[in-house]
Design a protein around this motif. Sequence first.
Motif, PDB file in Angstrom:
ATOM      1  N   GLU A  99      32.753  23.289  36.079  1.00 15.35           N
ATOM      2  CA  GLU A  99      33.862  24.179  36.415  1.00 15.35           C
ATOM      3  C   GLU A  99      33.811  24.447  37.921  1.00 15.35           C
ATOM      4  O   GLU A  99      32.908  25.131  38.400  1.00 15.35           O
ATOM      5  CB  GLU A  99      33.750  25.483  35.632  1.00 15.35           C
ATOM      6  N   GLU A 101      34.550  26.074  41.597  1.00 14.32           N
ATOM      7  CA  GLU A 101      34.972  27.344  42.174  1.00 14.32           C
ATOM      8  C   GLU A 101      35.848  27.024  43.373  1.00 14.32           C
ATOM      9  O   GLU A 101      35.446  26.268  44.259  1.00 14.32           O
ATOM     10  CB  GLU A 101      33.784  28.204  42.591  1.00 14.32           C
ATOM     11  N   ARG A 189      37.214  28.261  38.401  1.00 21.26           N
ATOM     12  CA  ARG A 189      37.145  29.669  38.754  1.00 21.26           C
ATOM     13  C   ARG A 189      37.850  29.832  40.095  1.00 21.26           C
ATOM     14  O   ARG A 189      37.532  29.127  41.059  1.00 21.26           O
ATOM     15  CB  ARG A 189      35.693  30.139  38.873  1.00 21.26           C
ATOM     16  N   MET A 197      37.688  37.427  41.071  1.00 19.90           N
ATOM     17  CA  MET A 197      37.633  36.099  40.474  1.00 19.90           C
ATOM     18  C   MET A 197      38.459  36.064  39.200  1.00 19.90           C
ATOM     19  O   MET A 197      38.449  36.999  38.408  1.00 19.90           O
ATOM     20  CB  MET A 197      36.172  35.743  40.173  1.00 19.90           C
ATOM     21  N   LYS A 198      39.207  34.994  39.030  1.00 25.13           N
ATOM     22  CA  LYS A 198      39.892  34.709  37.778  1.00 25.13           C
ATOM     23  C   LYS A 198      39.574  33.275  37.387  1.00 25.13           C
ATOM     24  O   LYS A 198      39.009  32.511  38.167  1.00 25.13           O
ATOM     25  CB  LYS A 198      41.410  34.905  37.912  1.00 25.13           C
ATOM     26  N   ARG A 199      39.952  32.947  36.183  1.00 26.71           N
ATOM     27  CA  ARG A 199      39.680  31.605  35.676  1.00 26.71           C
ATOM     28  C   ARG A 199      41.000  30.975  35.252  1.00 26.71           C
ATOM     29  O   ARG A 199      41.887  31.656  34.750  1.00 26.71           O
ATOM     30  CB  ARG A 199      38.714  31.694  34.500  1.00 26.71           C
ATOM     31  N   VAL A 262      37.380  36.207  33.811  1.00 27.43           N
ATOM     32  CA  VAL A 262      35.989  35.754  33.785  1.00 27.43           C
ATOM     33  C   VAL A 262      35.177  36.882  33.162  1.00 27.43           C
ATOM     34  O   VAL A 262      34.936  37.906  33.797  1.00 27.43           O
ATOM     35  CB  VAL A 262      35.473  35.421  35.200  1.00 27.43           C
ATOM     36  N   THR A 265      29.923  35.927  33.472  1.00 27.12           N
ATOM     37  CA  THR A 265      29.872  34.916  34.536  1.00 27.12           C
ATOM     38  C   THR A 265      28.799  33.865  34.279  1.00 27.12           C
ATOM     39  O   THR A 265      28.795  32.822  34.933  1.00 27.12           O
ATOM     40  CB  THR A 265      29.625  35.566  35.899  1.00 27.12           C
ATOM     41  N   PRO A 269      33.981  28.134  30.827  1.00 25.88           N
ATOM     42  CA  PRO A 269      35.296  28.469  30.282  1.00 25.88           C
ATOM     43  C   PRO A 269      35.355  28.267  28.775  1.00 25.88           C
ATOM     44  O   PRO A 269      34.529  27.577  28.181  1.00 25.88           O
ATOM     45  CB  PRO A 269      36.229  27.481  30.999  1.00 25.88           C
ATOM     46  N   SER A 337      29.058  25.998  36.389  1.00 24.18           N
ATOM     47  CA  SER A 337      30.132  26.365  37.310  1.00 24.18           C
ATOM     48  C   SER A 337      29.625  26.390  38.751  1.00 24.18           C
ATOM     49  O   SER A 337      28.473  26.730  39.013  1.00 24.18           O
ATOM     50  CB  SER A 337      30.692  27.746  36.948  1.00 24.18           C
TER      51      SER A 337
END
Length: 369
Positions: A99, A101, A189, A197-199, A262, A265, A269, A337
């Motif tokens: 994932e 960032e 992310r 932070m969002k995913r 998120v 952490t 996902p 991630s």
Amino acid sequence: MDFDLQRVDFSDLPGWQSDDPSPLLPALERCRRQVTTVKPHKTASLGISTADLMPAYDAARHARPQGADEARAFFEAQFVAFKIVSHDSKPGFVTAFFEPEVQVSATMDDTFRFPFYRRPDDLVDIDDGNRPEGMDPYFAFGRLKDGQVSEYPDRKAIEQGYLAGQGLEIAYAKSKTDVFFAHVQGAARLVYPDGSMKRVTYAAKTGHYFSATGKLLIARGKIDAATVSMQTIKQWLDDHPDEADEVLWHNRSFIFFREAEVGDTALGPVAAAKVALEPGRSLAVDRLIHTFGVPFFIASDSLASIDGGRPFRRLMLALDTGSAIVGPARGDLFTGSGDEAGRLAGAVRNAADFFIFIPKAAAARYGHG
């Protein structure tokens, strides 16, 4: 089936006694919650069902293993191990995913210019009931316009403005290649300037075939096949901005995302199995053959980059799938991630042996009473 299952004693699994599968216990519990509160996972062609897995799920709910020995004992008590043996005698094969960032902004400016898109309203699912005559059966998505379904505009058309003005942008990245690799991984992310932070996770795609950018660059003599990795591909694209668009447009497939928070952490996902991925312990499999929630022990002598130079020997849980993951002994390892996970995932293309763990009560159907 073009493969056989050969019963294997746990003592004969290469490296089993050195593995610590403790992280899979909470992952099994997440599977139990999903299949009991939402719906069971679809039973794939091998025939292992959610009902077969329930005794292990229930046992995991109450298990509190104290260390690696007890964790292995849990799986030995619940499952029977079988080696997947292809009729063509070829070994299995693993790649890896992660994932990313990505630094983003909620609004576009001179720095943040490249959008992540939500699913458009004119994108529809296609099945045998609404597929136009002559359309490639591979396409699972298409465009609905004036009551007619057709092939959806591809990556080039979208990046040249097909979706402009529809308000579908989730966020904007600095780099087109960052967005592209989030497409390849199917999730990212998003890190905003204020540190929040969002995913984003996979929502849909245009439906076109995936074309590997690395394979194209190798064929054109741009990258050495011996050193190809996600990092070398990204470096080439960043170093050749005037050529990057044409190369990226060769992959006509385009991914649309949905937003998600998120939560933990430490977890990845929520993927195809609808549970959060356990970093380093989650496997994407061919969902037409294998049912989600089934454990697989993966052993690869040549894959030594993930475990500090030691051959890879690790129990994984089938929690995801992918269009390139085809066959009974084909898997994609989730490394986690961020940049380090990306470094680990980038060069994984290795032969591997696949051992499937079948619940004890179901094992009799596969030649073991």
